[in-house]
Design a protein around this motif. Structure first.
Motif, PDB file in Angstrom:
ATOM      1  N   THR A  33       1.075  -1.354   0.175  1.00 49.13           N
ATOM      2  CA  THR A  33       0.025   0.173  -0.624  1.00 49.13           C
ATOM      3  C   THR A  33       0.567   1.338   0.058  1.00 49.13           C
ATOM      4  N   ALA A  34       0.494   2.079  -0.099  1.00 55.21           N
ATOM      5  CA  ALA A  34       1.084   3.506  -0.087  1.00 55.21           C
ATOM      6  C   ALA A  34       1.819   4.179   0.725  1.00 55.21           C
ATOM      7  N   GLU A  35       0.867   3.716   2.423  1.00 57.70           N
ATOM      8  CA  GLU A  35       1.247   4.170   2.983  1.00 57.70           C
ATOM      9  C   GLU A  35       2.503   3.447   4.265  1.00 57.70           C
ATOM     10  N   ALA A  36       2.078   2.131   3.496  1.00 58.39           N
ATOM     11  CA  ALA A  36       3.415   1.060   4.099  1.00 58.39           C
ATOM     12  C   ALA A  36       5.003   1.236   3.387  1.00 58.39           C
ATOM     13  N   ILE A  37       4.463   1.597   1.949  1.00 60.58           N
ATOM     14  CA  ILE A  37       5.327   1.973   1.592  1.00 60.58           C
ATOM     15  C   ILE A  37       6.609   3.129   1.385  1.00 60.58           C
ATOM     16  N   SER A  38       5.437   4.095   1.419  1.00 60.77           N
ATOM     17  CA  SER A  38       6.407   5.227   1.892  1.00 60.77           C
ATOM     18  C   SER A  38       6.928   5.192   3.587  1.00 60.77           C
ATOM     19  N   VAL A  39       6.702   5.002   4.382  1.00 60.16           N
ATOM     20  CA  VAL A  39       7.264   4.091   5.121  1.00 60.16           C
ATOM     21  C   VAL A  39       8.765   3.819   5.335  1.00 60.16           C
ATOM     22  N   PHE A  40       8.149   3.442   4.470  1.00 59.39           N
ATOM     23  CA  PHE A  40       9.398   1.905   4.391  1.00 59.39           C
ATOM     24  C   PHE A  40      10.741   2.402   3.436  1.00 59.39           C
ATOM     25  N   VAL A  41      10.027   3.367   2.260  1.00 58.44           N
ATOM     26  CA  VAL A  41      11.197   4.225   1.278  1.00 58.44           C
ATOM     27  C   VAL A  41      12.082   5.289   2.937  1.00 58.44           C
ATOM     28  N   SER A  42      10.925   5.889   3.242  1.00 60.36           N
ATOM     29  CA  SER A  42      11.599   7.136   4.343  1.00 60.36           C
ATOM     30  C   SER A  42      12.858   6.476   5.140  1.00 60.36           C
ATOM     31  N   SER A  43      12.434   5.278   5.532  1.00 61.33           N
ATOM     32  CA  SER A  43      13.340   4.479   6.274  1.00 61.33           C
ATOM     33  C   SER A  43      14.989   4.210   5.643  1.00 61.33           C
ATOM     34  N   THR A  65       7.776   4.129  -7.908  1.00 61.47           N
ATOM     35  CA  THR A  65       6.957   5.702  -7.938  1.00 61.47           C
ATOM     36  C   THR A  65       7.914   6.419  -6.246  1.00 61.47           C
ATOM     37  N   SER A  66       7.506   5.127  -5.997  1.00 65.23           N
ATOM     38  CA  SER A  66       8.018   6.211  -4.553  1.00 65.23           C
ATOM     39  C   SER A  66       9.774   6.293  -4.066  1.00 65.23           C
ATOM     40  N   LEU A  67       9.977   5.313  -4.636  1.00 66.58           N
ATOM     41  CA  LEU A  67      12.056   5.282  -4.872  1.00 66.58           C
ATOM     42  C   LEU A  67      11.811   6.036  -5.564  1.00 66.58           C
ATOM     43  N   HIS A  68      12.285   5.847  -6.670  1.00 67.85           N
ATOM     44  CA  HIS A  68      12.139   7.337  -7.706  1.00 67.85           C
ATOM     45  C   HIS A  68      11.611   8.557  -6.719  1.00 67.85           C
ATOM     46  N   GLU A  69      11.029   8.741  -6.547  1.00 63.71           N
ATOM     47  CA  GLU A  69      10.451  10.248  -6.135  1.00 63.71           C
ATOM     48  C   GLU A  69      11.324  10.407  -4.924  1.00 63.71           C
ATOM     49  N   ALA A  70      11.789   9.569  -3.503  1.00 59.85           N
ATOM     50  CA  ALA A  70      12.697  10.020  -2.702  1.00 59.85           C
ATOM     51  C   ALA A  70      13.700   9.631  -3.253  1.00 59.85           C
TER      52      ALA A  70
END
Length: 311
Positions: A33-43, A65-70
């Motif tokens: 999910t976007a929420e769980a992935i966002s927390v993982f990428v932030s870490s 998308t989350s990895l590239h944006e981060a």
């Protein structure tokens, strides 16, 4: 100076992700999910992490998308290549957790190049083009069923469905055209591609959406990406038949249809196709070769930012 990454394997499925970080030495189970992935990428921020995962259709889109944006380096790998690597390492068992471990090991040993960040305009164009293909396929099925029916009620129902699908196709095509016209780079490239013989609006849209490498790569690599490169099958005294394999199926189909027309209307490509046909005795081989030549021409046109010059 090269950056020393630490490689993290991530196995992607529809509902969850299995992540293996060798530094932690354990499997992390996350919801896809976007929420769980966002927390993982932030870490992963500030860790020089490099995430590897297999291509799984749309299931990996949020992660990618989350990895590239981060700004986290990542690589989306061919599942067949990953499985062959596991077999080469003697790993016969296959589970989500083992796949994550294999991906991390593969990154550490092979050190693949990171994927470039995707263009959001091309990504949306790819989604629109895929939807158009779905609607066209459904309409073709309904037209086939219509030919088999004699009952007036059923025929009317099918005709109404076909009309509805035709309107849906027209609506998607209008949105595709709007997406292209709103972006200067896509608009210019579409104009250049459409000037080539055999390349119509649909072929140009498919190439813009699914071949971002066009204009920035060498012809041999592009042919392999499009599934138009003939590969050797030789061993000892055996000289096997060269044949195409793999690649992006939708791009290959679009180029094949473009080459089929180009081999009829363009004198240079027609002469080329006729020579290959004479040598191979198989017209289909000639059309595939023509598609490969057409791809090389299109690559040069985009690289030089020039329209097709008729000779």
């Amino acid at each position: 100076m090269s950056i020393s990454h630490h490689y993290i394997g991530c196995d992607v499925s529809k509902s969850w992700l299995d992540v293996f970080d060798p530094r932690a030495g354990r499997i992390q189970h996350l919801d896809n999910t976007a929420e769980a992935i966002s927390v993982f990428v932030s870490s992963l921020q500030g860790q020089d992490a490099f995430v590897l995962f297999e291509a799984t259709g749309t299931y990996d889109s949020v992660l990618r998308t989350s990895l590239h944006e981060a700004g986290i380096a990542c690589a989306r790998l061919n599942p067949t290549m990953v499985r062959r690597y596991a077999q080469a390492r003697g790993r016969k068992a296959k589970t989500d957790a083992l796949d994550a471990i294999i991906l991390a090991d593969m990154g550490e040993r092979l050190r693949p190049d990171p994927d470039p960040a995707p263009c959001p305009h091309r990504a949306r164009l790819a989604g629109l083009a895929a939807r158009r293909d779905q609607l066209v396929a459904m309409r073709a099925c309904e037209k086939t069923r219509l030919c088999e029916l004699t009952d007036p009620f059923l025929r009317q129902d099918l005709e109404e469905t076909i009309c509805h699908l035709s309107r849906a196709v027209a609506r998607i095509e209008a949105e595709i055209e709007r997406q292209i016209q709103e972006n200067d780079a896509l608009r210019d490239q579409a104009r250049i591609l459409a000037s080539a013989p055999g390349v119509g609006p649909v072929t140009a849209q498919i190439l813009l959406a699914l071949m971002p490498e066009l204009g920035n790569s060498n012809p041999k690599r592009l042919a392999a990406l499009a599934g138009l490169a003939p590969f050797n099958h030789d061993s000892g005294k055996l000289k096997g038949i060269r044949c195409i394999s793999g690649g992006r199926a939708r791009v290959r189909r679009a180029l094949f249809m473009a080459a089929l027309r180009a081999a009829r209307i363009n004198p240079t490509l027609k002469a080329f196709a006729d020579r290959v046909t004479s040598a191979s005795k198989v017209r289909k081989i000639a059309i595939i070769a023509t598609a490969r030549k057409l791809l090389t021409i299109l690559n040069a046109m985009l690289r030089e930012n020039a329209t097709f010059r008729h000779q």
